[in-house]
Design an enzyme around this catalytic site. Structure first.
Site, mmCIF file in Angstrom:
data_model
loop_
_atom_site.group_PDB
_atom_site.id
_atom_site.type_symbol
_atom_site.label_atom_id
_atom_site.label_comp_id
_atom_site.label_asym_id
_atom_site.label_seq_id
_atom_site.Cartn_x
_atom_site.Cartn_y
_atom_site.Cartn_z
ATOM 1 N N ASN A 1 36.059 37.372 37.059
ATOM 2 C CA ASN A 1 35.647 37.783 35.713
ATOM 3 C C ASN A 1 34.347 37.109 35.235
ATOM 4 O OD1 ASN A 1 39.064 38.231 34.544
ATOM 5 N ND2 ASN A 1 37.608 39.782 35.220
ATOM 6 N N ASP B 1 45.664 43.954 31.285
ATOM 7 C CA ASP B 1 44.455 44.753 31.507
ATOM 8 C C ASP B 1 44.328 45.913 30.514
ATOM 9 O OD1 ASP B 1 42.083 45.326 32.875
ATOM 10 O OD2 ASP B 1 43.074 46.776 34.179
ATOM 11 N N GLY B 2 43.086 46.265 30.236
ATOM 12 C CA GLY B 2 42.816 47.440 29.391
ATOM 13 C C GLY B 2 42.224 47.106 28.037
HETATM 14 C C1 IPE Z 1 42.349 41.606 36.262
HETATM 15 O O1 IPE Z 1 41.737 42.587 35.524
HETATM 16 C C2 IPE Z 1 42.083 40.262 35.665
HETATM 17 C C3 IPE Z 1 42.730 39.987 34.382
HETATM 18 C C4 IPE Z 1 43.526 40.790 33.757
HETATM 19 C C5 IPE Z 1 42.443 38.693 33.825
HETATM 20 P P1 IPE Z 1 40.272 43.131 35.889
HETATM 21 O O2 IPE Z 1 39.941 44.126 34.860
HETATM 22 O O3 IPE Z 1 39.337 41.997 36.058
HETATM 23 O O4 IPE Z 1 40.516 43.797 37.312
HETATM 24 P P2 IPE Z 1 39.707 44.938 38.046
HETATM 25 O O5 IPE Z 1 38.256 44.549 37.999
HETATM 26 O O6 IPE Z 1 39.963 46.193 37.314
HETATM 27 O O7 IPE Z 1 40.272 44.973 39.430
HETATM 28 C C1 IPE Z 2 41.603 42.529 30.686
HETATM 29 O O1 IPE Z 2 40.992 43.614 30.041
HETATM 30 C C2 IPE Z 2 41.110 41.208 30.165
HETATM 31 C C3 IPE Z 2 40.298 40.453 31.146
HETATM 32 C C4 IPE Z 2 40.020 40.814 32.360
HETATM 33 C C5 IPE Z 2 39.774 39.174 30.683
HETATM 34 P P1 IPE Z 2 39.626 44.204 30.563
HETATM 35 O O2 IPE Z 2 38.508 43.530 29.841
HETATM 36 O O3 IPE Z 2 39.551 44.167 32.039
HETATM 37 O O4 IPE Z 2 39.741 45.700 30.047
HETATM 38 P P2 IPE Z 2 39.242 46.998 30.813
HETATM 39 O O5 IPE Z 2 39.926 47.016 32.129
HETATM 40 O O6 IPE Z 2 37.755 46.872 30.939
HETATM 41 O O7 IPE Z 2 39.659 48.112 29.922
HETATM 42 MG MG MG Z 3 40.120 45.503 33.481
#
Ligand code: IPE
Ligand code: IPE
Ligand code: MG
Length: 247
Positions: free
Chosen positions: A77, A29-30
């Site tokens: 997602n 994440d991030g």
């Molecule tokens: C969790 O991250 C899913 C993945 C890393 C694939 P999200 O960014 O979707 O989770 P939330 O929305 O912050 O809970």
């Molecule tokens: C995780 O990074 C990747 C996926 C969920 C596919 P994010 O896209 O959720 O990144 P943030 O949380 O918005 O920074």
């Molecule tokens: Mg995220």
């Protein structure tokens, strides 16, 4: 002097290779925030996140981790803008193309958790090819969670059990019987689950399997995550006392 002392302290913090987690789960994440901080499109964060995944997966294989399960795309997602979803799927394609070429050398085994049947035919073909090649290898097993949700996984397992039950093929439902019908069937539960990116939640990752996992949260955004950060998480894990309800 101070610098010298710090170096020495860092060196003392090494992972104990005799007490490694067998199975590590990572909620990658991030990516979006990493891109935002640099005024880049979110897709650039996903591309950098894919690089981090390559590095960390290789490192896990090198140090002897048996199973690595990564959360790449959740059942939730799909709520994201179409261009972002397309960018993520494109990166997955690219990753799988390259992985297929490298698999023989790396001897990693790849599996996919989640309902991949709804993905594009191109991605589906790559997934099938990767899974097929994987049957020849028994090295580090990398499980990629794609269109994966922990609740969806449990629901599917229960549904499949109910159908077998209705046909009179099985008896009463048990924990083992349910486990055997999850995408993770045959894989030991994760010992350590890592979530970089600052959030302290599981977001529907391995809901059943995480019952006794050690949970490690880090503020580092996934694209910035380094092998030394993984070392730190493993060292933290190695200092935990796992009681499983006992004393
Ligand atoms: C969790 O991250 C899913 C993945 C890393 C694939 P999200 O960014 O979707 O989770 P939330 O929305 O912050 O809970
Ligand atoms: C995780 O990074 C990747 C996926 C969920 C596919 P994010 O896209 O959720 O990144 P943030 O949380 O918005 O920074
Ligand atoms: Mg995220």
């Amino acid at each position: 002097m101070l610098q010298f002392r710090r170096k020495k302290a860092e060196k003392a913090r090494e992972i104990d290779t005799q007490n490694l987690p067998r199975h590590i789960g990572i909620i990658m994440d991030g990516n979006g925030r990493w891109a935002q901080q640099r005024s880049l499109p979110r897709s650039a964060g996903h591309a950098q996140g894919a690089e981090t995944f390559r590095t960390i997966a290789n490192y896990c294989k090198d140090i002897g981790i048996e199973y690595l399960t990564v959360y790449a795309f959740s059942t939730e997602n799909w709520k994201r803008p179409k261009d972002e979803v397309d960018a993520i799927m494109g990166l997955l394609e690219k990753y799988l193309y390259e992985a297929i070429e490298r698999m023989e050398r790396d001897r990693v085994k790849m599996k996919f958790f989640g309902d991949v049947s709804v993905l594009s035919p191109k991605l589906l073909a790559l997934i099938e090819r990767t899974s097929e090649i994987s049957t020849h290898y028994s090295g580090c097993q990398v499980n990629i969670c794609l269109n994966y949700g922990g609740r969806d996984e449990i629901l599917r397992a229960a549904q499949s059990y109910a159908e077998e039950y209705a046909r009179g093929e099985v008896g009463e439902l048990s924990e083992q019987a349910l486990s055997d019908r999850l995408f993770s069937a045959g894989v030991p539960d994760p010992d350590l689950i890592l979530r970089p990116g600052g959030e302290k939640r599981l977001s529907n990752f391995l809901m059943w399997q995480s019952a006794y996992s050690e949970l490690y949260f880090s503020d580092i955004l996934w694209p910035d995550f380094k092998t030394s950060d993984l070392d730190e998480a493993i060292i933290w894990y190695q200092a935990r006392s796992r009681r499983y309800g006992g004393i």
